[in-house]
Design a protein around this motif. Structure first.
Motif, PDB file in Angstrom:
ATOM      1  N   LEU A  47       0.827  -1.076   0.112  1.00 17.66           N
ATOM      2  CA  LEU A  47      -0.076  -0.050   0.106  1.00 17.66           C
ATOM      3  C   LEU A  47       0.975   1.406   0.033  1.00 17.66           C
ATOM      4  CD1 LEU A  47      -2.670   1.214   0.491  1.00 17.66           C
ATOM      5  CD2 LEU A  47      -2.368   0.963   2.666  1.00 17.66           C
ATOM      6  N   VAL A  48       0.601   2.353  -0.827  1.00 17.38           N
ATOM      7  CA  VAL A  48       1.318   3.471  -0.763  1.00 17.38           C
ATOM      8  C   VAL A  48       0.279   4.549  -0.092  1.00 17.38           C
ATOM      9  CG1 VAL A  48       2.047   5.272  -2.377  1.00 17.38           C
ATOM     10  CG2 VAL A  48       2.575   3.026  -3.159  1.00 17.38           C
ATOM     11  N   ALA A  49      -1.053   4.508  -0.537  1.00 19.72           N
ATOM     12  CA  ALA A  49      -1.962   5.510  -0.017  1.00 19.72           C
ATOM     13  C   ALA A  49      -3.297   5.017  -0.328  1.00 19.72           C
ATOM     14  CB  ALA A  49      -1.614   6.825  -0.580  1.00 19.72           C
ATOM     15  N   SER A  63       7.028   5.417   3.816  1.00 19.25           N
ATOM     16  CA  SER A  63       7.855   5.860   2.762  1.00 19.25           C
ATOM     17  C   SER A  63       7.240   6.749   1.787  1.00 19.25           C
ATOM     18  CB  SER A  63       8.087   4.563   1.982  1.00 19.25           C
ATOM     19  OG  SER A  63       6.964   4.260   1.333  1.00 19.25           O
ATOM     20  N   ALA A  64       5.754   7.023   1.912  1.00 20.77           N
ATOM     21  CA  ALA A  64       5.130   8.191   1.029  1.00 20.77           C
ATOM     22  C   ALA A  64       4.936   9.554   1.889  1.00 20.77           C
ATOM     23  CB  ALA A  64       3.892   7.653   0.747  1.00 20.77           C
ATOM     24  N   LYS A  65       4.931   9.512   3.012  1.00 17.40           N
ATOM     25  CA  LYS A  65       4.614  10.694   3.720  1.00 17.40           C
ATOM     26  C   LYS A  65       5.445  11.625   3.474  1.00 17.40           C
ATOM     27  CE  LYS A  65       2.429   8.094   7.580  1.00 17.40           C
ATOM     28  NZ  LYS A  65       2.507   7.903   9.185  1.00 17.40           N
ATOM     29  N   LEU A  81      -2.294  10.204  -7.966  1.00 11.57           N
ATOM     30  CA  LEU A  81      -1.132  10.275  -6.832  1.00 11.57           C
ATOM     31  C   LEU A  81      -0.022  11.231  -7.437  1.00 11.57           C
ATOM     32  CD1 LEU A  81      -0.070   8.588  -4.437  1.00 11.57           C
ATOM     33  CD2 LEU A  81       1.052   7.197  -5.931  1.00 11.57           C
ATOM     34  N   GLN A  82      -0.065  12.207  -6.632  1.00 14.32           N
ATOM     35  CA  GLN A  82       1.102  13.204  -7.062  1.00 14.32           C
ATOM     36  C   GLN A  82       2.492  12.698  -6.253  1.00 14.32           C
ATOM     37  OE1 GLN A  82       1.080  15.846  -9.104  1.00 14.32           O
ATOM     38  NE2 GLN A  82       3.357  15.949  -8.654  1.00 14.32           N
ATOM     39  N   MET A  83       3.503  12.563  -7.107  1.00 13.23           N
ATOM     40  CA  MET A  83       4.578  12.056  -6.411  1.00 13.23           C
ATOM     41  C   MET A  83       5.757  13.119  -6.368  1.00 13.23           C
ATOM     42  SD  MET A  83       4.580   8.245  -7.462  1.00 13.23           S
ATOM     43  CE  MET A  83       4.730   8.316  -9.383  1.00 13.23           C
ATOM     44  N   ASN A  84       6.188  13.639  -5.513  1.00 15.92           N
ATOM     45  CA  ASN A  84       7.372  14.690  -5.614  1.00 15.92           C
ATOM     46  C   ASN A  84       8.555  13.976  -4.858  1.00 15.92           C
ATOM     47  OD1 ASN A  84       5.707  16.568  -6.573  1.00 15.92           O
ATOM     48  ND2 ASN A  84       4.938  17.271  -4.619  1.00 15.92           N
ATOM     49  N   SER A  85       9.775  14.869  -5.151  1.00 12.94           N
ATOM     50  CA  SER A  85      10.970  14.367  -4.597  1.00 12.94           C
ATOM     51  C   SER A  85      11.213  12.773  -4.565  1.00 12.94           C
ATOM     52  CB  SER A  85      10.803  14.769  -3.010  1.00 12.94           C
ATOM     53  OG  SER A  85      10.566  16.151  -2.794  1.00 12.94           O
ATOM     54  N   LEU A  86      11.026  12.429  -5.712  1.00 13.02           N
ATOM     55  CA  LEU A  86      11.113  11.063  -6.137  1.00 13.02           C
ATOM     56  C   LEU A  86      12.641  10.592  -5.954  1.00 13.02           C
ATOM     57  CD1 LEU A  86       8.697  10.604  -9.176  1.00 13.02           C
ATOM     58  CD2 LEU A  86       8.734   9.381  -7.077  1.00 13.02           C
ATOM     59  N   ASP A  90      11.722   4.462  -5.319  1.00 14.03           N
ATOM     60  CA  ASP A  90      10.376   4.492  -5.775  1.00 14.03           C
ATOM     61  C   ASP A  90      10.105   3.932  -6.954  1.00 14.03           C
ATOM     62  OD1 ASP A  90       9.381   6.018  -3.256  1.00 14.03           O
ATOM     63  OD2 ASP A  90      10.378   8.072  -4.343  1.00 14.03           O
ATOM     64  N   THR A  91      11.081   3.413  -7.644  1.00 14.05           N
ATOM     65  CA  THR A  91      10.802   2.731  -8.995  1.00 14.05           C
ATOM     66  C   THR A  91      10.107   1.227  -8.647  1.00 14.05           C
ATOM     67  OG1 THR A  91      12.982   3.401  -9.829  1.00 14.05           O
ATOM     68  CG2 THR A  91      12.161   1.364 -10.787  1.00 14.05           C
TER      69      THR A  91
END
Length: 117
Positions: A47-49, A63-65, A81-86, A90-91
């Protein structure tokens, strides 16, 4: 005819951003919790979110917070899902998920996110 279709994945450098989309159809989208998961090669999906039906509550893996934001637009039957500072870690292949009444789980086809310089 529940269907979930992810899009928005691709190759991005460390520190970059991506926005994933999941277009849903075949059910009353606004009535269900929606989730994003990811899967690393050889590992189970994690689970990511998730986001509650009206978008009033969200939750994230540790890990996503602070880096990822889940949102939804019920008028468009779409969860994002907006992903920043990858980071390279995260791959993964990212999947959209919904559990219907009766416990039937539906997954999208997945979209590949690769974080590499």
């Amino acid at each position: 005819q529940v269907q979930l279709v992810e899009s928005g994945g691709g190759l991005v450098q460390p520190g970059g951003s991506l926005r994933l989309s999941c277009a849903a159809s075949g059910f009353t989208f606004s009535g269900y919790v929606m989730s994003w998961y990811r899967q690393f090669p050889g590992k189970e999906r994690e689970l990511v979110a998730f986001i509650t039906p009206t978008g009033s509550s969200t939750n994230y893996a540790d890990s996503a917070k602070g880096r990822f934001t889940i949102s939804r637009d019920n008028s468009k039957n779409t969860v994002y899902l907006q992903m920043n500072s990858l980071k390279p870690e995260d791959t993964a292949v990212y999947y959209c998920k919904v559990v219907q009444w009766g416990g039937v789980t539906y997954w999208g086809q997945g979209t590949q996110v690769t974080v590499s310089s």
